[in-house]
Design a protein around this motif. Structure first.
Motif, mmCIF file in Angstrom:
data_model
loop_
_atom_site.group_PDB
_atom_site.id
_atom_site.type_symbol
_atom_site.label_atom_id
_atom_site.label_comp_id
_atom_site.label_asym_id
_atom_site.label_seq_id
_atom_site.Cartn_x
_atom_site.Cartn_y
_atom_site.Cartn_z
ATOM 1 N N LEU A 1 1.509 -3.924 -8.249
ATOM 2 C CA LEU A 1 1.496 -2.462 -8.227
ATOM 3 C C LEU A 1 0.408 -1.907 -9.138
ATOM 4 N N GLU A 2 0.256 -2.492 -10.305
ATOM 5 C CA GLU A 2 -0.792 -2.039 -11.232
ATOM 6 C C GLU A 2 -2.182 -2.222 -10.620
ATOM 7 N N TYR B 1 2.258 6.327 -6.991
ATOM 8 C CA TYR B 1 1.119 7.049 -7.597
ATOM 9 C C TYR B 1 1.361 8.554 -7.537
ATOM 10 N N GLU C 1 -2.937 -2.372 -7.387
ATOM 11 C CA GLU C 1 -3.116 -1.478 -6.245
ATOM 12 C C GLU C 1 -3.295 -0.027 -6.700
ATOM 13 N N ILE C 2 -2.552 0.384 -7.712
ATOM 14 C CA ILE C 2 -2.695 1.743 -8.237
ATOM 15 C C ILE C 2 -4.061 1.919 -8.881
ATOM 16 N N SER D 1 2.704 1.730 -3.342
ATOM 17 C CA SER D 1 1.786 2.126 -4.413
ATOM 18 C C SER D 1 1.384 3.590 -4.292
ATOM 19 N N ARG E 1 0.828 -1.213 0.000
ATOM 20 C CA ARG E 1 0.000 0.000 0.000
ATOM 21 C C ARG E 1 0.861 1.262 0.000
#
Length: 285
Positions: free
Chosen positions: A219-220, A182, A222-223, A178, A175
Motif C-alpha cells: 500500500l505504501e 489515498y 502504491e500510494i 490504494s 490499485r
C-alpha cells in the motif's frame, strides 16, 4: 460617597441575580444544602460577615463571574464523538465485522448494501462486563464507488476509521484499495481533526491470505506512485484537500498527520481483537 453607594447597590443587585441563576442548577442546589451543614463552612460564613462590605462585594462578584463562566463552558462544550466508521472496497467483509462488533453474529452480506448500516451499542465482547463502558456508534459505509460519497456524511463526527482490506484478494484489488485509502487520508475532515485510521486486513483465516506487513508495504508503494502521478498534473488532485508524505522521500504511513495503524481480523471466526482495541483506544469509556 453617593457614587460609591450607587456602585455598591448595582454590584449587590448583580450578585443577587447571579446567585439566583446559579441556585437554579440542581447540582449546585444540592451542593449548597450539603455545604451549609459543614461546621467549617458555617464558621467561614460568620467570618465573612466581618469583612468590609466593599471587599466582600468585590470577592462575591469575582466568584459569580467565575461560576457563570464554568457553567457556560460546560453547557457549550461538545461531547467527544463515539462514532467509528467501517469502510473499504465492496466484498472486503465490512458488514460481517459490523455484526460481529454489534452482537457477535455471523451475518454474511451477499448483496452490496445501498445504504449504510449503523447502530449504537455496547461492543459484544464487553456486554457481560460489570465496569461502565461507553456505547459506540458504528457505521458500515457501502464500498461501491457510486455510494462512497455517503462516507462524507459521517467523517466530520468520526472518532476513528476502520479501513477494511480483503487480505485474500488483495493483489488484484491493490490499485482500487490504494486509491480509496489515498482519498480518505487526504480529506480535510480527516487531516484537520487527525482522525486515526486502522487498516484492517480481513479474512486472515484463509491460508493464502497475505500478511499485514506485506499489505502495508504494498500500500505504501502504491500510494507513493499515486502521490507522484497526481502531483505531476495540477488538476489531478482537485478532489483531494491535502497531499500526503514528505516531498523527496518515499511515502510511509508514519508521515501522515493522523495515526495510521494496521491490524488483522477474521470476521468468519470472530477474531476481531485488533478492531475492538482500536475502538476502545479512540472511544474512551
Amino acid at each position: 460617597m453617593e457614587g460609591i453607594e450607587q456602585w455598591k447597590s448595582e454590584v449587590e443587585q448583580f450578585i443577587q441575580q447571579g446567585i439566583e441563576y446559579i441556585r437554579q442548577v440542581p447540582a449546585i442546589q444540592q451542593g449548597i444544602e450539603y455545604a451549609s451543614q459543614i461546621p467549617a463552612i458555617q464558621k467561614g460564613i460568620e467570618c465573612g460577615r466581618q469583612i468590609p462590605p466593599v471587599q466582600l462585594y468585590s470577592a462575591a462578584a469575582v466568584l459569580v463571574f467565575t461560576a457563570l463562566f464554568f457553567i457556560l463552558v460546560s453547557l457549550f462544550r461538545r461531547p467527544k464523538s463515539n462514532t467509528v466508521v467501517l469502510t473499504g472496497l465492496s466484498g472486503s467483509g465490512k458488514t460481517i465485522l459490523f455484526y460481529q462488533l454489534r452482537d457477535g453474529s455471523s451475518h454474511q452480506g451477499t448483496v452490496t448494501s445501498m445504504e449504510p448500516n449503523e447502530g449504537t451499542c455496547i461492543l459484544h465482547s464487553e456486554a457481560s462486563k460489570e465496569r461502565k463502558v461507553k456505547p459506540v456508534h458504528i457505521v458500515d459505509v457501502p464500498g461501491h464507488p457510486r455510494l462512497r460519497p455517503k462516507l462524507d456524511e459521517f467523517l466530520p463526527e468520526a472518532a476513528g476509521i476502520v479501513f477494511v482490506v480483503d487480505a485474500l484478494e488483495f493483489l488484484p484489488n491493490l490499485r482500487g484499495v490504494s486509491e480509496y485509502l489515498y482519498d480518505i487520508l487526504t480529506k480535510a475532515s480527516v487531516v484537520k481533526k487527525k482522525v486515526p485510521v486502522l487498516i484492517c486486513c480481513n479474512k486472515t483465516e484463509k491460508v493464502t491470505a497475505h500478511t499485514k506487513d506485506f499489505i502495508c508495504k504494498q500500500l505504501e508503494k502504491e500510494i507513493d506512485k499515486l502521490r507522484t502521478s497526481r502531483s505531476a498534473v495540477s488538476d489531478a488532485d482537485v478532489a483531494n484537500d491535502h497531499t500526503l508524505g514528505i516531498p523527496g522521500k518515499a511515502f510511509s504511513f508514519s508521515q501522515c498527520t493522523n495515526k495510521v495503524s494496521i491490524g488483522e481480523a477474521s470476521g468468519l471466526t470472530s477474531k476481531i481483537a485488533d478492531v475492538e482495541q482500536f475502538i476502545r483506544d479512540n472511544v474512551k469509556p
